[in-house]
Design an enzyme around this catalytic site. Sequence first.
Site, PDB file in Angstrom:
ATOM      1  N   ASP A 116      59.232  48.682  30.735  1.00  0.00           N
ATOM      2  CA  ASP A 116      58.841  48.799  29.319  1.00  0.00           C
ATOM      3  C   ASP A 116      58.056  47.610  28.801  1.00  0.00           C
ATOM      4  O   ASP A 116      57.540  47.652  27.680  1.00  0.00           O
ATOM      5  CB  ASP A 116      60.100  48.990  28.463  1.00  0.00           C
ATOM      6  CG  ASP A 116      60.764  50.322  28.763  1.00  0.00           C
ATOM      7  OD1 ASP A 116      61.946  50.341  29.130  1.00  0.00           O
ATOM      8  OD2 ASP A 116      60.056  51.341  28.685  1.00  0.00           O
ATOM      9  N   HIS A 176      67.430  44.408  33.651  1.00  0.00           N
ATOM     10  CA  HIS A 176      67.616  45.767  34.154  1.00  0.00           C
ATOM     11  C   HIS A 176      68.969  45.864  34.847  1.00  0.00           C
ATOM     12  O   HIS A 176      69.415  44.926  35.483  1.00  0.00           O
ATOM     13  CB  HIS A 176      66.506  46.117  35.175  1.00  0.00           C
ATOM     14  CG  HIS A 176      66.361  47.574  35.402  1.00  0.00           C
ATOM     15  ND1 HIS A 176      67.161  48.266  36.286  1.00  0.00           N
ATOM     16  CD2 HIS A 176      65.547  48.487  34.829  1.00  0.00           C
ATOM     17  CE1 HIS A 176      66.821  49.544  36.273  1.00  0.00           C
ATOM     18  NE2 HIS A 176      65.850  49.706  35.396  1.00  0.00           N
TER      19      HIS A 176
END
Length: 427
Positions: free
Chosen positions: A363, A306
């Site tokens: 996700d 991320h």
Amino acid sequence: MSKTAILELDGKKYEFPVFVGTENEVAIDINKLRDVSGAITLDPGYKNSGACKSEITFLDGEEGILRYRGYAIEDLAEKANFLEVTYLLIFGELPKKSDLERFETDIRKYTLVNEEMKNIIDGFPKTAHPMGVLAALTSALTAFNPKSVNPENEKDLYEAICKTIGKFLVIATWTYRKSMGYPLNYYDNTKGYVDNFMNLMFSLPTGPYKIDPVVVNALDKLFILHADHEQNCSTSTVRMVGSSHAGLFASISAGVSALWGPLHGGANQAVLEMLDEINKSGGDVEKFILKAKDKNDPFRLMGFGHRVYKNFDPRAKIIKKAADEVLTALGVEDPLLDIAMKLEQAALNDEYFKARSLYPNVDFYSGIIYRALGIPTDMFTVMFAIGRLPGWIAQWKEMRLNKEPIGRPRQVYTGSPLRDFVDMDKR
Ligand code: SDX
């Protein structure tokens, strides 16, 4: 913290104001940088550049903190519902019961989508990816609601917000109905927002459709977890498009397109495809870890890493727990969940991932739940878009009410110096 930052360039010193946010984030205000020094900054991907000040969402990537309007995501996911969080993000405060009832009543005024929109969706092949159809339908809403929104007019803006929330959910489910060759359903104003999602998606005219409260509760939590995430790629796109004073539908449509990418919201679909591939190849997670580490292999561990979180994504923790609960409640055995957990453990103990602070993101587990709820894989990113809609609206509203300037970054030119034109017969 000092009030100014000094930059030295070519022996000259330049002083710039320092801005400190609520949570002590420090920013150097370089608004005058080019005027005073002639220089600009260079920051591909904006890894170190703040685009705006915002009161909506706070992230701390090092500590794994996420708050909407100051409220911890853990509290909101556990104690609030999706429309309540939608109201909080857009209007800044948790709604009183009467506020929320009025908000839901006002949204219901706009849940009927113009019948002619069906002509547009009929133009798509059944094989069209739902995100492409959703981006097109969202933009097409402008054609049927041409009155441009004046954000300075509170009533105007509130009506446009309710309209967007009401209609976006319907057209999002139409993308699935179209792909299945099913008739397009209508919003049922006697049902809740998330109940409507399930009804719009799965009820058929051939018989009654029973909505499972376990599923609605899980989806409500998932939508809350996806609702906003400060200046992520798709939200920055919505702000950028809106900064030219393009309408709300057009700005949201651009956000849908940005979210579609596999490095962003498209990752939840890519995770399931990756887990499926690992499963089909015998469950050898080590092979895929090696591929992810191989610089010559474009393969990345989808659902990992991320830009901001260099610690666990707090949403991933909540979703992982919910995945377990939902699959147990529904009595679903999914080998892909076991593979996901094996892959997570292998990666978290691998030096390559640890050195780069690569952890599971929002996700990584969401697709496991969607699959258990009967949502097809190519609809996963549409689910993300439904969740992210309140954040896009809230950020667009903030950008317009703050009268932010049109977004127009600079560049450093590295192309050819001036050269004379060469006639065709001399090339
Ligand atoms: C979302 O911004 C947001 O808030 C987004 C989001 C939201 O709510 O809106 O949180 C939603 O988009 C989550 C991210 C979903 N995407 C994926 O899961 C795709 C896989 N992850 C990556 O592609 C990547 O981690 C990104 C895109 C998420 C972040 O990329 P960055 O910040 O640009 O990091 P990078 O590409 O510079 O990577 C740094 C290093 C590199 O190695 P080195 O060059 O230093 O040797 O880490 C490596 C990368 O190769 N790396 C990975 C990896 N992610 C980064 N290596 C293998 N697998 C990965 N997933």
